[in-house]
Motif scaffolding. Structure first.
Motif, PDB file in Angstrom:
ATOM      1  N   LEU A  55       0.834  -1.202   0.000  1.00 53.72           N
ATOM      2  CA  LEU A  55       0.000   0.000   0.000  1.00 53.72           C
ATOM      3  C   LEU A  55       0.870   1.252   0.000  1.00 53.72           C
ATOM      4  CD1 LEU A  55      -2.746  -1.235   2.447  1.00 53.72           C
ATOM      5  CD2 LEU A  55      -3.146  -0.496   0.091  1.00 53.72           C
ATOM      6  N   LEU A  56       1.897   1.271   0.838  1.00 56.50           N
ATOM      7  CA  LEU A  56       2.794   2.420   0.847  1.00 56.50           C
ATOM      8  C   LEU A  56       3.514   2.548  -0.492  1.00 56.50           C
ATOM      9  CD1 LEU A  56       4.022   4.745   2.478  1.00 56.50           C
ATOM     10  CD2 LEU A  56       5.802   3.167   3.236  1.00 56.50           C
ATOM     11  N   GLY A  57       3.897   1.418  -1.070  1.00 56.65           N
ATOM     12  CA  GLY A  57       4.587   1.444  -2.349  1.00 56.65           C
ATOM     13  C   GLY A  57       3.731   2.002  -3.480  1.00 56.65           C
ATOM     14  N   SER A  58       2.405   1.996  -3.301  1.00 55.16           N
ATOM     15  CA  SER A  58       1.530   2.544  -4.339  1.00 55.16           C
ATOM     16  C   SER A  58       1.640   4.051  -4.447  1.00 55.16           C
ATOM     17  CB  SER A  58       0.069   2.146  -4.075  1.00 55.16           C
ATOM     18  OG  SER A  58      -0.451   2.838  -2.950  1.00 55.16           O
ATOM     19  N   THR A  59       2.407   4.685  -3.549  1.00 57.65           N
ATOM     20  CA  THR A  59       2.619   6.135  -3.623  1.00 57.65           C
ATOM     21  C   THR A  59       3.874   6.498  -4.400  1.00 57.65           C
ATOM     22  OG1 THR A  59       3.932   6.212  -1.570  1.00 57.65           O
ATOM     23  CG2 THR A  59       1.536   6.357  -1.349  1.00 57.65           C
ATOM     24  N   THR A  60       4.643   5.504  -4.848  1.00 59.88           N
ATOM     25  CA  THR A  60       5.951   5.786  -5.439  1.00 59.88           C
ATOM     26  C   THR A  60       5.856   6.050  -6.940  1.00 59.88           C
ATOM     27  OG1 THR A  60       6.393   3.442  -5.848  1.00 59.88           O
ATOM     28  CG2 THR A  60       7.091   4.330  -3.729  1.00 59.88           C
ATOM     29  N   GLN A  61       6.878   6.698  -7.467  1.00 62.98           N
ATOM     30  CA  GLN A  61       6.900   7.029  -8.891  1.00 62.98           C
ATOM     31  C   GLN A  61       6.981   5.772  -9.752  1.00 62.98           C
ATOM     32  OE1 GLN A  61      10.358   9.139 -10.267  1.00 62.98           O
ATOM     33  NE2 GLN A  61       9.348   9.886 -12.123  1.00 62.98           N
ATOM     34  N   PHE A 111       5.846   2.852  -9.146  1.00 62.64           N
ATOM     35  CA  PHE A 111       4.526   2.231  -9.184  1.00 62.64           C
ATOM     36  C   PHE A 111       3.606   2.980 -10.153  1.00 62.64           C
ATOM     37  CE2 PHE A 111       0.759   0.099  -7.782  1.00 62.64           C
ATOM     38  CZ  PHE A 111      -0.227   1.065  -7.748  1.00 62.64           C
ATOM     39  N   GLN A 112       3.629   4.297 -10.078  1.00 65.38           N
ATOM     40  CA  GLN A 112       2.775   5.099 -10.947  1.00 65.38           C
ATOM     41  C   GLN A 112       3.113   4.861 -12.423  1.00 65.38           C
ATOM     42  OE1 GLN A 112       0.190   6.860 -10.015  1.00 65.38           O
ATOM     43  NE2 GLN A 112      -0.311   7.533 -12.091  1.00 65.38           N
ATOM     44  N   LEU A 113       4.410   4.739 -12.736  1.00 67.86           N
ATOM     45  CA  LEU A 113       4.818   4.469 -14.105  1.00 67.86           C
ATOM     46  C   LEU A 113       4.309   3.103 -14.572  1.00 67.86           C
ATOM     47  CD1 LEU A 113       8.492   5.804 -14.002  1.00 67.86           C
ATOM     48  CD2 LEU A 113       6.553   6.839 -15.179  1.00 67.86           C
ATOM     49  N   ALA A 114       4.418   2.113 -13.690  1.00 64.02           N
ATOM     50  CA  ALA A 114       3.943   0.777 -14.041  1.00 64.02           C
ATOM     51  C   ALA A 114       2.429   0.769 -14.233  1.00 64.02           C
ATOM     52  CB  ALA A 114       4.354  -0.226 -12.959  1.00 64.02           C
ATOM     53  N   LEU A 115       1.716   1.490 -13.365  1.00 62.08           N
ATOM     54  CA  LEU A 115       0.266   1.551 -13.467  1.00 62.08           C
ATOM     55  C   LEU A 115      -0.166   2.235 -14.763  1.00 62.08           C
ATOM     56  CD1 LEU A 115      -2.571   1.211 -12.308  1.00 62.08           C
ATOM     57  CD2 LEU A 115      -2.209   3.305 -10.977  1.00 62.08           C
ATOM     58  N   ALA A 119      -1.785  -8.225 -10.651  1.00 54.04           N
ATOM     59  CA  ALA A 119      -0.685  -8.920  -9.976  1.00 54.04           C
ATOM     60  C   ALA A 119       0.631  -8.203 -10.244  1.00 54.04           C
ATOM     61  CB  ALA A 119      -0.609 -10.374 -10.437  1.00 54.04           C
ATOM     62  N   PHE A 120       0.822  -7.730 -11.478  1.00 50.75           N
ATOM     63  CA  PHE A 120       2.055  -7.042 -11.842  1.00 50.75           C
ATOM     64  C   PHE A 120       2.228  -5.741 -11.070  1.00 50.75           C
ATOM     65  CE2 PHE A 120       3.999  -3.780 -14.661  1.00 50.75           C
ATOM     66  CZ  PHE A 120       5.305  -4.249 -14.646  1.00 50.75           C
ATOM     67  N   VAL A 121       1.249  -4.836 -11.142  1.00 51.74           N
ATOM     68  CA  VAL A 121       1.441  -3.524 -10.509  1.00 51.74           C
ATOM     69  C   VAL A 121       1.495  -3.639  -8.988  1.00 51.74           C
ATOM     70  CG1 VAL A 121       0.482  -2.191 -12.405  1.00 51.74           C
ATOM     71  CG2 VAL A 121      -1.027  -2.967 -10.593  1.00 51.74           C
ATOM     72  N   ASN A 122       0.736  -4.570  -8.410  1.00 52.66           N
ATOM     73  CA  ASN A 122       0.796  -4.733  -6.957  1.00 52.66           C
ATOM     74  C   ASN A 122       2.120  -5.353  -6.525  1.00 52.66           C
ATOM     75  OD1 ASN A 122      -1.741  -3.615  -6.625  1.00 52.66           O
ATOM     76  ND2 ASN A 122      -2.799  -5.585  -6.658  1.00 52.66           N
TER      77      ASN A 122
END
Length: 434
Positions: free
Chosen positions: A10-16, A18-22, A51-54
């Motif tokens: 969940l914390l990692g979903s705030t990172t750049q 992660f955003q690029l992958a999403l 599964a990938f982005v998470n």
């Protein structure tokens, strides 16, 4: 492990990264709007892309659990299982026990494969382990949750072996978190392909004469017979070999040097704390294991800093600890930090191997007046020999998940995970993430 992996994800979903992958998944692939994405309540992706982005989120800050032999076991498995659970119709959602059994199968496969190799015992040099054993662990876990037949399970693992592997040269870059995302995604794809009847070499995990199977990843891989599931003496590796949970987001090796440096700082400024001036320091000597990709004298990015003995030691000397904020641009660019980094020298003692079960770290600080202060860490708090308490794990989860979710939802998710064994199906767990 489930709770910790969810929190760091969940914390990692705030990172750049992660955003690029999403964004990549949303723009380049058609979404089937089935599976939840960490930290994005209004977003759905197809199961494999979720599964990938998470998986990317879990490893985006290097805050996820670490095992011995060295790998990050949860981040390759949990995102895939959550995606599969979302995919299954409401009348066939897995029970909490079924979910936990599949999770443990995914962890077990990773540990068993690595124990067939001496090379895998040490900090890696060639392949990033989660990209190898994590892919097969994801495949095994998904195969179990999808109730594949034994032959299909063999094919799922063999397919996964052909989808596995990523080089260590991409450590300390934004690409490294993709290794976990791909392990989760490709393991799930392998299980789905096997469920549709795709076949592979079912002997790929055995010792194949004249051709490389799993030994392509670990040259000294020598598989041994395993106990059949019906053997009453069979136990999971986790029953005897726990994992390490991190107290700050960085490569596991950094936790030894940070704790050793923190003890030196206390000698310098006293238990009440205070500021440390680089002008009083003549030299900083680090005695650490030989591992090139975490020996970075002057890291120039957030990800390099998370893989730098020197950065972790100097941050702990300045601040008394290393935290998530230590890797912010403001913290990384402090003149006093760079002044200390310029004083660091590294040595590798012959009795200090690059092995998470046997390594240690020493920090020797020589002051301008000739005084030498020393700190040593053999086992940091969070290592499997000195594990975090249940309360400490809950505090970590609340801090991480609370950066993304409202407090009420954080507590609901905590209760769902801690009561997973009693759940008739996983709907309540999944709803906390939607």
């Amino acid at each position: 492990m489930v709770l910790d992996s969810l929190g760091v994800g969940l914390l990692g979903s705030t990172t750049q990264v992660f955003q690029l992958a999403l964004q990549h998944c949303q723009h380049m692939y058609a979404s089937n709007d089935i599976s939840a994405v960490y930290g994005r309540s209004q977003t759905r992706l197809s199961p494999t892309l979720a599964a990938f982005v998470n998986g990317v989120a879990v490893h985006s800050m290097d805050f996820d659990d670490t095992w011995h032999p060295a790998t990050h076991p949860s981040g390759a498995v949990l995102p895939a299982l959550l995606a599969v659970s979302d995919m299954l119709p409401s009348y066939s959602k897995p029970s909490g026990l079924d979910f936990l059994l599949a999770f443990n199968v995914g962890i077990e496969v990773q540990g068993r494969l690595m124990r067939f190799s001496n090379e895998a015992q040490n900090i890696p040099k060639r392949f990033h382990p989660p990209s190898v054993v994590g892919t097969l662990g994801s495949a095994a876990a998904c195969a179990r949750l999808l109730s594949l037949e034994r032959t299909q399970c063999c094919h799922a693992l063999a397919i996964a072996a052909s989808l596995a592997g990523a080089p260590m040269a991409n450590a300390a870059t934004q690409t490294k978190p993709l290794h976990l995302g791909n392990a989760a995604r490709l393991g799930l794809e392998a299980a789905l392909l096997a469920s549709r009847g795709l076949e592979a070499n079912a002997l790929v995990l055995d010792a194949l004469p004249g051709v490389a199977g799993f030994s392509a990843f670990y040259e000294d891989y020598v598989p041994q017979p395993m106990h059949p599931p019906e053997d009453r003496n069979l136990c999971f590796l986790l029953e005897n070999q726990d994992v390490a949970f991190k107290s700050f987001p960085a490569h596991l090796g950094m936790h030894w040097v940070a704790e050793a440096a923190g003890s030196v700082r206390e000698l310098l400024v006293g238990p009440q704390g205070g500021s440390l001036s680089p002008h009083v320091v003549k030299e900083i000597l680090l005695s650490v294991p030989p591992s090139k990709y975490i020996n970075r004298p002057f890291p120039t990015s957030e990800h390099q800093a998370r893989h730098s003995f020197q950065f972790s030691a100097c941050s702990a000397l300045l601040d008394g600890e290393v935290t998530s904020s230590s890797f912010s641009p403001a913290a990384r660019q402090r003149p006093e930090l760079h002044a200390l980094l310029s004083l660091v020298r590294v040595e590798h003692a012959p009795d200090n191997p690059a092995n998470f079960d046997r390594m240690y770290a020493e920090v020797h600080v020589t002051l301008v007046d000739g005084t030498v202060l020393q700190g040593r860490c053999d086992t940091f708090y969070g290592h499997w020999r000195h594990p975090l308490s249940a309360d400490a794990l809950r505090r970590k989860f609340r801090a991480n998940a609370g950066a993304v979710l409202p407090e009420e939802q954080v507590e609901e998710l905590l209760q769902a995970v801690e009561g997973l064994e009693q759940l008739e199906n996983c709907t309540s767990l999944l709803s906390c993430l939607h």
